[in-house]
Design a protein around this motif. Structure first.
Motif, PDB file in Angstrom:
ATOM      1  N   ILE B  23       0.851  -1.199   0.000  1.00  0.00           N
ATOM      2  CA  ILE B  23       0.000   0.000   0.000  1.00  0.00           C
ATOM      3  C   ILE B  23       0.883   1.244   0.000  1.00  0.00           C
ATOM      4  O   ILE B  23       0.660   2.184  -0.765  1.00  0.00           O
ATOM      5  CB  ILE B  23      -0.945  -0.003   1.225  1.00  0.00           C
ATOM      6  N   LEU B  27       0.993   4.482  -2.782  1.00  0.00           N
ATOM      7  CA  LEU B  27       0.385   5.776  -2.433  1.00  0.00           C
ATOM      8  C   LEU B  27       0.818   6.943  -3.331  1.00  0.00           C
ATOM      9  O   LEU B  27      -0.057   7.668  -3.830  1.00  0.00           O
ATOM     10  CB  LEU B  27       0.663   6.106  -0.955  1.00  0.00           C
ATOM     11  N   LEU B  30      -0.826   7.150  -6.631  1.00  0.00           N
ATOM     12  CA  LEU B  30      -2.268   7.392  -6.535  1.00  0.00           C
ATOM     13  C   LEU B  30      -2.565   8.808  -6.056  1.00  0.00           C
ATOM     14  O   LEU B  30      -3.720   9.175  -5.818  1.00  0.00           O
ATOM     15  CB  LEU B  30      -2.906   6.363  -5.598  1.00  0.00           C
ATOM     16  N   PHE B  32      -1.261  10.315  -3.213  1.00  0.00           N
ATOM     17  CA  PHE B  32      -1.185  10.556  -1.762  1.00  0.00           C
ATOM     18  C   PHE B  32       0.287  10.632  -1.354  1.00  0.00           C
ATOM     19  O   PHE B  32       0.925   9.623  -1.081  1.00  0.00           O
ATOM     20  CB  PHE B  32      -1.898   9.439  -1.000  1.00  0.00           C
ATOM     21  N   ASN B  34       1.475  12.564   1.190  1.00  0.00           N
ATOM     22  CA  ASN B  34       1.687  12.915   2.594  1.00  0.00           C
ATOM     23  C   ASN B  34       1.302  11.801   3.554  1.00  0.00           C
ATOM     24  O   ASN B  34       0.948  12.054   4.706  1.00  0.00           O
ATOM     25  CB  ASN B  34       0.894  14.178   2.947  1.00  0.00           C
ATOM     26  N   ALA B  35       1.338  10.572   3.104  1.00  0.00           N
ATOM     27  CA  ALA B  35       0.963   9.467   3.981  1.00  0.00           C
ATOM     28  C   ALA B  35       2.055   8.407   3.952  1.00  0.00           C
ATOM     29  O   ALA B  35       2.782   8.260   2.969  1.00  0.00           O
ATOM     30  CB  ALA B  35      -0.366   8.877   3.535  1.00  0.00           C
ATOM     31  N   GLY B  36       2.193   7.697   5.040  1.00  0.00           N
ATOM     32  CA  GLY B  36       3.204   6.646   5.091  1.00  0.00           C
ATOM     33  C   GLY B  36       3.081   5.819   6.342  1.00  0.00           C
ATOM     34  O   GLY B  36       2.091   5.928   7.077  1.00  0.00           O
ATOM     35  N   ASN B  37       4.087   4.991   6.581  1.00  0.00           N
ATOM     36  CA  ASN B  37       4.142   4.147   7.777  1.00  0.00           C
ATOM     37  C   ASN B  37       2.876   3.281   7.891  1.00  0.00           C
ATOM     38  O   ASN B  37       2.214   3.270   8.924  1.00  0.00           O
ATOM     39  CB  ASN B  37       4.311   5.025   9.013  1.00  0.00           C
ATOM     40  N   VAL B  38       2.549   2.578   6.799  1.00  0.00           N
ATOM     41  CA  VAL B  38       1.304   1.809   6.741  1.00  0.00           C
ATOM     42  C   VAL B  38       1.516   0.410   7.318  1.00  0.00           C
ATOM     43  O   VAL B  38       2.470  -0.275   6.957  1.00  0.00           O
ATOM     44  CB  VAL B  38       0.805   1.679   5.280  1.00  0.00           C
ATOM     45  N   ARG B  39       0.674   0.016   8.224  1.00  0.00           N
ATOM     46  CA  ARG B  39       0.693  -1.354   8.741  1.00  0.00           C
ATOM     47  C   ARG B  39      -0.712  -1.937   8.605  1.00  0.00           C
ATOM     48  O   ARG B  39      -1.689  -1.265   8.919  1.00  0.00           O
ATOM     49  CB  ARG B  39       1.090  -1.369  10.220  1.00  0.00           C
TER      50      ARG B  39
END
Lengths: 81, 81
Positions: B23, B27, B30, B32, B34-39
């Motif tokens: 994911i 990001l 797609l 996005f 400014n998002a991260g550290n996805v678990r």
């Protein structure tokens, strides 16, 4: 600001949930007779850089609608921690 | 009494989380950035018949330790709703 956001994606009522059904079938044999109605979904934790909690929530709701969940068969709930 | 209980099972820090990594890689493409550290983990919702919220929580913690989670690689949090 950096926000920690949590998304829960769970199958809608009436949609098959085989993983939950399997757990439910196993419970009595494992000694848990007072539990049931098991549903299994996904939890997605992420960090979002945004100006406010509201804008972080909006960004993640947009992600949900676009690719984190399938709104036809799943309910997604977004929570900014 | 019947209690609605929610369990979140998420890989511990340092444990590979390929679904989250996938994911995260997707990001930027797609839109996005400014998002991260996805678990990504599992959420298990179930109903438990118990005398009190505390005893419902104890029953579900017992389930977690026995078969809902692998404590070596996963953190489980139990919440009675």
């Amino acid at each position: 600001m950096r926000f920690e956001v949590k998304v829960e994606v769970v199958p809608r009522d009436g949609i098959a949930n085989p993983e939950g059904a399997t757990i439910e079938r196993a419970l009595p044999a494992l000694g848990f007779v007072n539990a049931g109605n098991v549903r299994v979904g996904k939890v997605i934790q992420l960090q979002v850089e945004a100006e406010s909690a509201e804008s972080a929530e909006r960004v993640v709701e947009d992600m949900c609608n676009r690719f984190l969940s399938n709104p036809v068969i799943e309910n997604a709930t977004v929570e900014v921690l």
